[in-house]
Motif scaffolding. Structure first.
Motif, short mmCIF file in Angstrom:
data_model
loop_
_atom_site.label_atom_id
_atom_site.label_comp_id
_atom_site.label_asym_id
_atom_site.label_seq_id
_atom_site.Cartn_x
_atom_site.Cartn_y
_atom_site.Cartn_z
N PRO A 1 -3.77 1.07 6.36
CA PRO A 1 -4.03 0.81 4.94
C PRO A 1 -3.68 -0.64 4.59
O PRO A 1 -2.66 -1.15 5.02
N SER A 2 -4.50 -1.29 3.80
CA SER A 2 -4.18 -2.66 3.38
C SER A 2 -4.90 -3.00 2.09
O SER A 2 -6.12 -2.89 1.99
N SER A 3 -4.11 -3.39 1.09
CA SER A 3 -4.63 -3.70 -0.23
C SER A 3 -3.71 -4.71 -0.89
O SER A 3 -2.67 -5.08 -0.33
N VAL A 4 -4.08 -5.15 -2.09
CA VAL A 4 -3.25 -6.13 -2.79
C VAL A 4 -3.40 -5.93 -4.30
O VAL A 4 -4.46 -5.53 -4.78
N LEU A 5 -2.32 -6.18 -5.01
CA LEU A 5 -2.30 -6.12 -6.47
C LEU A 5 -1.89 -7.48 -6.99
O LEU A 5 -0.84 -8.01 -6.61
N PHE A 6 -2.72 -8.06 -7.87
CA PHE A 6 -2.41 -9.34 -8.49
C PHE A 6 -2.00 -9.12 -9.95
O PHE A 6 -2.65 -8.36 -10.67
N LEU A 7 -0.94 -9.80 -10.37
CA LEU A 7 -0.44 -9.67 -11.73
C LEU A 7 0.50 -10.84 -12.02
O LEU A 7 0.88 -11.58 -11.11
N ASN A 8 0.85 -11.04 -13.29
CA ASN A 8 1.71 -12.17 -13.59
C ASN A 8 3.14 -11.89 -13.12
O ASN A 8 3.52 -10.75 -12.86
#
Length: 386
Positions: free
Chosen positions: A232-239
């Motif tokens: 599994p590989s994912s990413v979350l972008f946020l401040n």
């Protein structure tokens, strides 16, 4: 029950039960082939914990490079933080958790076409969820949604960049003023479309990027879907203010904290994702996205011109081939699977889902179309003549 796996050889051979990507058997799943060189990278990092980056400093470098390279490819600001996750479900849960903890947002506004993990996240986090209806083409009514945003200020709105069943990208332009006016926090679930929509519709994608770069939205996407990185590989972008809520004290570890839901996070995932991006590059990702999307549109036109099937025009490389009655859909699915054509289901309209992942070629789609024609000719003339 008789034991079926008695040796390593048995364990290896049982994989032959599964369909294969390169043969075009798998046409309904959001999985695809992994580049051969990535397997060497996986082996190098297979026993390392991504959440223990003091013990494994290589993973700290890899995480930093992976997040930076992804932001460069997608046009995200360097000021935006990134958190490596296991997939869209973890990203969605973390995003809603961060909004709840930072802004005390207790209401989630979600289109009925959103991924089921949004409802799962709302249940786990004890959030009130407001579902917004969509029409047969997967679009919301702007006036209705604006009214809901007005009733629930400071809530979280989830928009999907590539819905699971018909590949719709939820439009942001009709509601952007309401988002700002009512202090709505936006999470963009780009699990499927995050690495396709930037290349097939860069102008519209830029509107979502603008919201993320302003710190008004979070954005997640999966490496293990269209790019073809290992699962599994994912990413979350946020401040950064939101990212701080995703760190948990872990005093026994050298770093003193961990990020995300997992305590032990496979190091090979981030390494494999970075290897995939390096091997394909932005140009390679763009080429695959445009080729696959064009093949999806070509297939849609062929099916509609020959049989007048109900197929919503997608925004990402995915088709819901509407067949009508659920009983007919079930029989068509069984027929195709018996020939090694592994489609999935969609419900609005009731039909079969095809995902045009990078391994899918025109010859694979031609085989699907020919077998679907054979199915119609064998037992569904009544439907075919409508």
């Amino acid at each position: 029950m008789e034991k079926k796996i008695k040796s390593i050889d048995d364990l290896m051979s049982i994989a032959d039960l599964d369909p294969r990507h390169h043969t075009g058997e798998i046409i309904g799943s959001m999985t695809t082939s992994i580049h051969p060189r990535v397997f060497d990278v996986i082996a190098k990092f297979i026993e390392k914990n991504q959440n223990d980056h003091v013990l494994f400093p290589s993973l700290s470098v890899i995480e930093e490079e992976l997040i930076s390279e992804t932001k460069r490819i997608l046009g995200l600001s360097e000021d935006i933080s990134g958190v490596i996750t296991s997939g869209g479900t973890e990203s969605n849960i973390l995003a809603l958790y961060a909004f709840k903890k930072t802004f005390s947002s207790r209401t989630v506004i979600s289109l009925e076409s959103a991924h089921q993990s949004i409802s799962k996240a709302a249940a786990l986090l004890e959030l009130n969820i407001v579902k917004v209806k969509t029409n047969d083409d997967g679009y919301y009514n702007p006036d209705e949604l604006q009214g809901i945003l007005a009733r629930y200020p400071n809530s979280v709105l989830v928009l999907t960049m590539g819905t699971t069943e018909i590949g719709r990208v939820d439009p942001i332009t009709p509601i952007i003023d309401s988002i700002r006016k009512y202090h709505i926090h936006v999470h963009i679930d780009g699990a499927m479309g995050g690495f396709t929509y930037p290349f097939t519709n860069p102008k519209e994608f830029g509107k979502y990027v603008e919201l993320v770069n302003e710190g008004l939205a979070s954005f997640s996407t999966d490496y293990h879907k269209f790019p073809g990185a290992p699962i599994p590989s994912s990413v979350l972008f946020l401040n950064s203010m939101l990212e701080d809520k995703l760190k948990w004290n872990s005093h026994y570890m050298p770093a003193g904290y961990q990020k995300g839901l997992l305590g032990t996070r496979p190091g090979y995932s981030a390494a494999g994702a970075l290897a995939t991006l390096l091997l394909k590059g932005r140009d390679g990702l763009a080429y695959s996205a445009i080729r696959s999307y064009n093949l999806a549109l070509e297939t849609m036109n062929t099916l509609q011109s020959n049989w007048n099937l109900s197929i919503p025009r997608p925004d990402v490389p995915l088709l819901c081939v509407g067949l009508g009655e659920e009983e007919l859909v079930s029989r068509a699915w069984s027929f195709l699977w018996s020939y090694g054509i592994k489609t999935y289901f969609c419900s609005k309209p009731p039909g079969l889902r095809i995902v045009f992942m990078p391994h899918i070629k025109k010859k694979h789609i031609d085989r699907f179309i020919n077998k679907l024609l054979e199915f119609f000719e064998q037992g569904s003339r009544e439907y075919h003549e409508r």
